[in-house]
Design a protein around this motif. Structure first.
Motif, PDB file in Angstrom:
ATOM      1  N   THR A 158       0.813  -1.212   0.000  1.00 59.12           N
ATOM      2  CA  THR A 158       0.000   0.000   0.000  1.00 59.12           C
ATOM      3  C   THR A 158       0.849   1.266   0.000  1.00 59.12           C
ATOM      4  OG1 THR A 158      -0.158  -0.277   2.372  1.00 59.12           O
ATOM      5  CG2 THR A 158      -1.993  -1.046   1.079  1.00 59.12           C
ATOM      6  N   GLY A 159       1.959   1.237   0.746  1.00 59.52           N
ATOM      7  CA  GLY A 159       2.798   2.434   0.812  1.00 59.52           C
ATOM      8  C   GLY A 159       3.321   2.817  -0.556  1.00 59.52           C
TER       9      GLY A 159
ATOM     10  N   ALA B  86      12.037   2.230  -3.013  1.00 53.78           N
ATOM     11  CA  ALA B  86      11.123   1.570  -2.074  1.00 53.78           C
ATOM     12  C   ALA B  86      11.565   0.135  -1.824  1.00 53.78           C
ATOM     13  CB  ALA B  86       9.705   1.603  -2.618  1.00 53.78           C
ATOM     14  N   VAL B  87      11.949  -0.555  -2.920  1.00 49.46           N
ATOM     15  CA  VAL B  87      12.368  -1.951  -2.793  1.00 49.46           C
ATOM     16  C   VAL B  87      13.565  -2.071  -1.859  1.00 49.46           C
ATOM     17  CG1 VAL B  87      13.430  -3.841  -4.048  1.00 49.46           C
ATOM     18  CG2 VAL B  87      11.479  -2.668  -5.026  1.00 49.46           C
ATOM     19  N   ILE B  88      14.551  -1.203  -2.069  1.00 46.72           N
ATOM     20  CA  ILE B  88      15.783  -1.311  -1.287  1.00 46.72           C
ATOM     21  C   ILE B  88      15.557  -0.853   0.150  1.00 46.72           C
ATOM     22  CG2 ILE B  88      18.170  -0.506  -1.141  1.00 46.72           C
ATOM     23  CD1 ILE B  88      18.234  -0.538  -4.152  1.00 46.72           C
ATOM     24  N   LEU B  89      14.718   0.169   0.328  1.00 48.34           N
ATOM     25  CA  LEU B  89      14.444   0.646   1.685  1.00 48.34           C
ATOM     26  C   LEU B  89      13.682  -0.394   2.502  1.00 48.34           C
ATOM     27  CD1 LEU B  89      13.432   4.400   1.510  1.00 48.34           C
ATOM     28  CD2 LEU B  89      15.468   3.392   2.461  1.00 48.34           C
ATOM     29  N   ASP B  90      12.772  -1.126   1.830  1.00 53.13           N
ATOM     30  CA  ASP B  90      11.940  -2.101   2.540  1.00 53.13           C
ATOM     31  C   ASP B  90      12.734  -3.293   3.050  1.00 53.13           C
ATOM     32  OD1 ASP B  90       9.672  -0.757   2.410  1.00 53.13           O
ATOM     33  OD2 ASP B  90       8.728  -1.897   0.796  1.00 53.13           O
ATOM     34  N   PHE B  91      13.831  -3.596   2.354  1.00 53.95           N
ATOM     35  CA  PHE B  91      14.528  -4.844   2.599  1.00 53.95           C
ATOM     36  C   PHE B  91      14.870  -5.072   4.069  1.00 53.95           C
ATOM     37  CE2 PHE B  91      18.498  -7.161   3.019  1.00 53.95           C
ATOM     38  CZ  PHE B  91      18.177  -8.346   2.393  1.00 53.95           C
ATOM     39  N   SER B  92      15.569  -4.104   4.679  1.00 56.35           N
ATOM     40  CA  SER B  92      16.059  -4.344   6.034  1.00 56.35           C
ATOM     41  C   SER B  92      14.907  -4.473   7.023  1.00 56.35           C
ATOM     42  CB  SER B  92      17.023  -3.250   6.451  1.00 56.35           C
ATOM     43  OG  SER B  92      16.433  -1.995   6.264  1.00 56.35           O
ATOM     44  N   GLY B  93      13.862  -3.693   6.805  1.00 55.92           N
ATOM     45  CA  GLY B  93      12.702  -3.799   7.686  1.00 55.92           C
ATOM     46  C   GLY B  93      12.096  -5.191   7.647  1.00 55.92           C
ATOM     47  N   LEU B  94      12.055  -5.778   6.452  1.00 55.07           N
ATOM     48  CA  LEU B  94      11.461  -7.106   6.314  1.00 55.07           C
ATOM     49  C   LEU B  94      12.312  -8.165   7.000  1.00 55.07           C
ATOM     50  CD1 LEU B  94      10.245  -6.827   2.649  1.00 55.07           C
ATOM     51  CD2 LEU B  94       8.809  -7.177   4.647  1.00 55.07           C
ATOM     52  N   VAL B  95      13.642  -8.023   6.889  1.00 55.87           N
ATOM     53  CA  VAL B  95      14.520  -9.003   7.548  1.00 55.87           C
ATOM     54  C   VAL B  95      14.290  -8.963   9.064  1.00 55.87           C
ATOM     55  CG1 VAL B  95      16.902  -9.652   7.995  1.00 55.87           C
ATOM     56  CG2 VAL B  95      16.242  -8.892   5.734  1.00 55.87           C
ATOM     57  N   LEU B  96      14.180  -7.748   9.607  1.00 58.85           N
ATOM     58  CA  LEU B  96      13.942  -7.629  11.042  1.00 58.85           C
ATOM     59  C   LEU B  96      12.553  -8.142  11.404  1.00 58.85           C
ATOM     60  CD1 LEU B  96      15.476  -4.135  11.844  1.00 58.85           C
ATOM     61  CD2 LEU B  96      16.381  -6.356  12.426  1.00 58.85           C
TER      62      LEU B  96
ATOM     63  N   LEU C 117      22.888   0.894   5.168  1.00 61.11           N
ATOM     64  CA  LEU C 117      23.872   1.834   4.636  1.00 61.11           C
ATOM     65  C   LEU C 117      23.759   1.921   3.119  1.00 61.11           C
ATOM     66  CD1 LEU C 117      26.969   0.892   6.826  1.00 61.11           C
ATOM     67  CD2 LEU C 117      25.645   2.988   6.941  1.00 61.11           C
ATOM     68  N   PHE C 118      23.596   0.747   2.482  1.00 57.28           N
ATOM     69  CA  PHE C 118      23.483   0.703   1.032  1.00 57.28           C
ATOM     70  C   PHE C 118      22.249   1.472   0.564  1.00 57.28           C
ATOM     71  CE2 PHE C 118      22.164  -1.533  -2.913  1.00 57.28           C
ATOM     72  CZ  PHE C 118      23.247  -1.183  -3.681  1.00 57.28           C
ATOM     73  N   SER C 119      21.133   1.262   1.266  1.00 57.65           N
ATOM     74  CA  SER C 119      19.899   1.919   0.824  1.00 57.65           C
ATOM     75  C   SER C 119      20.010   3.431   0.992  1.00 57.65           C
ATOM     76  CB  SER C 119      18.695   1.369   1.578  1.00 57.65           C
ATOM     77  OG  SER C 119      18.751   1.748   2.920  1.00 57.65           O
ATOM     78  N   ASP C 120      20.755   3.876   2.002  1.00 58.41           N
ATOM     79  CA  ASP C 120      20.963   5.319   2.145  1.00 58.41           C
ATOM     80  C   ASP C 120      21.693   5.878   0.938  1.00 58.41           C
ATOM     81  OD1 ASP C 120      19.708   5.479   4.484  1.00 58.41           O
ATOM     82  OD2 ASP C 120      21.460   5.977   5.711  1.00 58.41           O
ATOM     83  N   VAL C 121      22.740   5.156   0.521  1.00 55.16           N
ATOM     84  CA  VAL C 121      23.513   5.626  -0.629  1.00 55.16           C
ATOM     85  C   VAL C 121      22.638   5.648  -1.877  1.00 55.16           C
ATOM     86  CG1 VAL C 121      25.481   5.139  -2.096  1.00 55.16           C
ATOM     87  CG2 VAL C 121      25.662   4.797   0.354  1.00 55.16           C
ATOM     88  N   VAL C 122      21.853   4.573  -2.066  1.00 52.05           N
ATOM     89  CA  VAL C 122      21.005   4.502  -3.260  1.00 52.05           C
ATOM     90  C   VAL C 122      19.963   5.624  -3.239  1.00 52.05           C
ATOM     91  CG1 VAL C 122      19.280   3.119  -4.440  1.00 52.05           C
ATOM     92  CG2 VAL C 122      21.329   2.041  -3.571  1.00 52.05           C
ATOM     93  N   ARG C 123      19.400   5.862  -2.080  1.00 56.16           N
ATOM     94  CA  ARG C 123      18.374   6.898  -2.009  1.00 56.16           C
ATOM     95  C   ARG C 123      18.977   8.268  -2.317  1.00 56.16           C
ATOM     96  NH1 ARG C 123      15.847   7.686   3.490  1.00 56.16           N
ATOM     97  NH2 ARG C 123      17.965   8.448   3.707  1.00 56.16           N
ATOM     98  N   ASP C 124      20.124   8.523  -1.730  1.00 54.17           N
ATOM     99  CA  ASP C 124      20.761   9.815  -1.998  1.00 54.17           C
ATOM    100  C   ASP C 124      21.057   9.985  -3.473  1.00 54.17           C
ATOM    101  OD1 ASP C 124      20.626  10.257   0.619  1.00 54.17           O
ATOM    102  OD2 ASP C 124      22.768  10.091   1.063  1.00 54.17           O
ATOM    103  N   ALA C 125      21.421   8.868  -4.127  1.00 52.11           N
ATOM    104  CA  ALA C 125      21.779   8.959  -5.540  1.00 52.11           C
ATOM    105  C   ALA C 125      20.545   9.172  -6.412  1.00 52.11           C
ATOM    106  CB  ALA C 125      22.520   7.699  -5.980  1.00 52.11           C
ATOM    107  N   PHE C 126      19.432   8.569  -6.030  1.00 49.86           N
ATOM    108  CA  PHE C 126      18.261   8.616  -6.917  1.00 49.86           C
ATOM    109  C   PHE C 126      17.312   9.761  -6.605  1.00 49.86           C
ATOM    110  CE2 PHE C 126      19.513   4.427  -8.159  1.00 49.86           C
ATOM    111  CZ  PHE C 126      19.036   4.322  -9.445  1.00 49.86           C
ATOM    112  N   ASP C 127      17.302  10.192  -5.334  1.00 51.13           N
ATOM    113  CA  ASP C 127      16.313  11.201  -4.969  1.00 51.13           C
ATOM    114  C   ASP C 127      16.775  12.573  -5.454  1.00 51.13           C
ATOM    115  OD1 ASP C 127      14.356  12.675  -3.880  1.00 51.13           O
ATOM    116  OD2 ASP C 127      14.303  11.575  -1.988  1.00 51.13           O
TER     117      ASP C 127
END
Lengths: 325, 472
Positions: free
Chosen positions: B341-342, B389-399, B455-465
């Motif tokens: 939904t998000g 969204a895909v990369i940001l969601d990943f770590s939350g799902l693992v936890l 850390l990876f998702s932060d880098v990706v977000r900074d690059a794409f946003d």
């Protein structure tokens, strides 16, 4: 304003109906009440009579949607859908599969949940905003960099670890507070301190980072530059201007979770043995008491929608530019 | 050796996801607006460092996703027809065969040579004493474990670390040679450039991370061959093996959930934003309804229903592995249902903005069909949101997996997962002396994966946003 609120409440009805239908399908159509009875009574050697008896005691022996044997309105009301699902709209939760009154249980267990959730929210807010302001004050320095790194590290640790580690360190090694349990009145304080502290620590990483981005977004705006240009010190700019303007997203973010505080925290409550709604839900899941799970799903949706409504209203209160229409 | 492949549902999906990722990679490398941000990611030190760590996790998960029935040893066959065992193992199990098979009786501490609990031992002269018995496998090569253990461990560690260093030096040299060939510089010049950090991609960071990971791997391999590196659990299974096997479960939940939810989220999100009107109303209604149910409760309800279904139709599943696999698949689907939904809302908002753009208006004026406009003009322009969204969601799902398993609504209890490890270790915390190794192992593996992903998702977000671009 009143008209808006009424319209929003009316808009909530189809959503709740949707939730109801979804849970109804999940709980009664995917698996028939017969399956549930067999599951509850044990799989092997269950007589059909025992199943019928189990269903009758809990009112699951009615037809799903339409009762042909009844007359008049009874054709609609004497069904599982009406009795078990639609009655939730009156907050009539009925009794659990083990025969207890769910409404009464919820009203009793609400308070321990709130006793943890409210302090966690308030203290957490205070701590997170303080840290975030500190980091924002020292932005683009080493303090900022390592602060953010620390936040990411804190975020990456599983919440379970905070709880288990905290319990082990504080209760088992240092013997400061009891490991788990609950008491009424003031006696509950010694049971509540540790879960609250752990709840706050667990939220620091994500919270501080989020508030930091909020502050940094505000800091780049024109009014901040004006404030600096007229010679205000950085601290005054930060606390007077930035903090006040950042309060809008902070406040709305808090308001949206307010109603959900009633639901309690599943994991914390069950680890610390606190008889709140969270552990109520977990116990229901583990003992496969579907009536309770169904009620909690409905309650959760109502509270969620209430949260959205409160957010919109609080927007107009703190930000006069927003008009509800 | 590999006789009959067994393709589990999740295996198929993992390789489908890999295919999609490769296709997307090829597509992205041809489009400048997607290639740019990726270039920024690999030029970032944190970006490449975490990428190396994540790829090690990925390799283990992929190896662990090739399942087959192992052939039985010819010697064990005594005229039997069946040459295959009914058990299902993976390529990864083959690789670490020793770890899987060396089972002790019960708990033993990391690198221990004796069991955790005292037992009655019969001495050669007939007397019976109560002492900690020797392990069957852990440190079995030592004659006098109490005095030889520490020097032996140090010796093995040194061997492992040296091996790791040698291998990583070799890899680094080969890579530098390839780089030198591509840039036309001499080997020495290229090597100096790498060490100075003067290369476009921070190869120095890559080599350091690689060396660290390889040393860790060789060190643990060396020790795990002779000892139980992270101890054993209640039934004597090697905890290190369990933690390694859990990588697949964690990665699967983190990635497949997104794969399952993506089609619905993209399709509905774009449709709602593009067509507006009643389509928008229906889609908004659907996701508000789903969103209003607390996620944990929806998952609990669905998993409970699955449990009932499975226990009533127990004969439909051939083996425990298949059953556990189906439950994992179902968990992934239901997690997807609660989390699409998000993304859907984000895409709707973005599409609402995009459809007012001049180029979309122009396309509409030229009479281009809706389908073509969505495919040509809208979809490519929202892809970066999907990716973030895909990369940001990943770590939350693992936890989330760990928490769900704790509530017993996660993966099957027979499946290796960090959540199950924590769940079973939780009860052992009350023991004296405390059994901490299962918990610590799960936490360390989970923490390093989630930290790298964060850390990876932060880098990706900074690059794409685009909003953040240039602000840092």
């Amino acid at each position: 304003m009143t008209a808006y609120i009424i319209r929003r409440i009316l808009y909530a009805i189809p959503i709740l109906l949707g939730v109801n239908i979804l849970t109804f399908v999940l709980f009664f159509v995917v698996n028939s009440p017969d399956d549930m009875a067999r599951m509850n009574l044990g799989m092997k050697r269950v007589t059909p009579a025992a199943i019928e008896n189990w269903k009758h005691e809990r009112g699951y022996d009615l037809p799903l949607l339409f009762n042909e044997s009844a007359s008049g309105t009874g054709r609609i009301t004497e069904t599982i859908f009406f009795q078990k699902s639609l009655k939730l709209f009156r907050f009539d939760f009925g009794s659990s599969d083990s025969g207890r009154d769910i409404g009464y249980d919820i009203s009793q267990r609400m308070w321990p949940s709130l006793a943890i959730a409210v302090p966690v929210l308030l203290v957490g807010l205070l701590v997170n905003i303080t840290f975030a302001l500190l980091i924002a004050f020292f932005r683009a320095t080493y303090i900022d960099f390592w602060g953010v790194v620390l936040c990411v590290i804190l975020m990456s640790i599983s919440g379970l670890f905070y709880i288990i580690g905290g319990q082990y360190l504080v209760s088992k090694l240092l013997h400061l507070v009891p490991i788990s349990g609950y008491d009424t009145g003031l006696g509950s304080v010694k049971f509540l301190i540790l879960p609250v502290i752990i709840g706050v620590i667990g939220g620091i990483g994500a919270g501080t980072r989020w508030y930091r981005t909020l502050f940094l977004e505000e800091i780049n705006k024109d009014y901040v530059r004006t404030a600096r240009a007229k010679g205000l010190s950085e601290a005054v700019v930060l606390f007077r201007h930035v903090l006040k303007n950042a309060m809008i997203p902070i406040l709305t973010g808090v308001v949206v979770v307010l109603p959900l505080l009633f639901m309690g925290s599943l994991i914390t409550e069950s680890f610390f043995g606190i008889p709140g709604l969270g552990s109520y839900t977990i116990d229901a899941i583990n003992s496969q008491d579907f009536a309770i799970v169904r009620s909690m799903v409905f309650l959760g949706s109502v509270l969620y929608i209430l949260g959205l409504l409160l957010t919109d209203i609080s927007y107009t209160l703190v930000d006069p530019r927003v008009r509800l229409s | 050796m590999i006789s009959q492949l067994v393709i589990l549902w999740t295996d198929a999906l993992v390789f489908l996801l890999l295919l999609f990722a490769t296709l997307f990679g090829i597509y992205a490398s041809r489009k400048a607006h997607l290639r740019g941000p990726w270039r920024q990611v690999v030029r970032n030190k944190v970006g490449v460092g975490t990428l190396v760590v994540l790829s090690f996790y990925l390799v283990v998960a992929l190896l662990d996703s090739v399942h087959f029935h192992p052939m039985l040893d010819r010697a064990e066959l005594k005229g039997a027809d069946a040459t295959q065992s009914v058990e299902v193992i993976s390529l990864f199990d083959r690789l670490v065969e020793g770890l899987r098979e060396r089972q002790e009786k019960t708990y033993s501490a990391p690198l221990a040579t004796r069991l955790y609990a005292k037992e009655n031992i019969e001495l050669p002269d007939g007397r019976v004493i109560r002492d900690f018995p020797r392990l069957t496998y852990g440190g079995a090569h030592l004659t006098d474990p109490d005095s030889e253990r520490l020097p032996d461990i140090l010796r093995l560690s040194a061997i492992g670390i040296i091996k790791g260093l040698v291998v990583s030096l070799a890899v680094a040299n080969v890579l530098i040679m390839l780089l030198a060939m591509r840039s036309g510089r001499s080997f020495g010049a290229q090597g100096r450039a790498v060490l100075r950090g003067a290369t476009e991609i921070p190869w120095k960071t890559v080599f350091y991370t690689l060396a660290l990971m390889l040393m860790l791997i060789f060190w643990s391999a060396e020790l795990a061959a002779k000892y139980h590196l992270l101890g054993t659990d209640k039934v004597g299974e090697d905890v290190f093996y369990q933690a390694l096997k859990s990588i697949r479960t964690g990665l699967l939940i983190g990635t497949l959930t997104t794969l399952v939810m993506l089609p619905a989220a993209i399709l509905l999100g774009i449709m709602a934003g593009y067509f507006r009107g009643w389509v928008d109303d229906i889609i908004q209604y659907t996701y508000t309804t789903l969103n209003s149910i607390p996620g944990v409760l929806l998952i609990a309800a669905a998993i409970l229903m699955l449990q009932i279904y499975m226990s009533n139709h127990a004969d439909e599943f051939n083996s425990l592995v298949e059953r556990a696999d189906l439950r994992l698949l179902f968990l992934v689907i239901i997690l997807g249902v609660t989390s699409w939904t998000g993304l859907c809302r984000l895409l709707r908002g973005e599409t609402l903005k995009l459809r007012e753009m001049d180029y979309v208006q122009a396309a509409t004026a030229f009479g281009v069909s809706n389908l073509k406009i969505i495919g040509r003009h809208i979809l490519p322009n929202v892809l970066h949101i999907v990716l973030i969204a895909v990369i940001l969601d990943f770590s939350g799902l693992v936890l989330a997996e760990a928490v769900l398993s704790y509530v017993n609504i996660g993966v099957d209890p027979t499946m290796n997962s960090w959540g199950n490890m924590i769940n079973s270790a939780r009860l052992e915390m009350a023991r004296e002396p405390i059994v901490w190794w299962s918990l610590a192992a799960a936490m360390i593996f989970m923490f390093s994966l989630v930290l790298a992903a964060n850390l990876f998702s932060d880098v990706v977000r900074d690059a794409f946003d685009p909003r953040l671009r240039g602000s840092r």
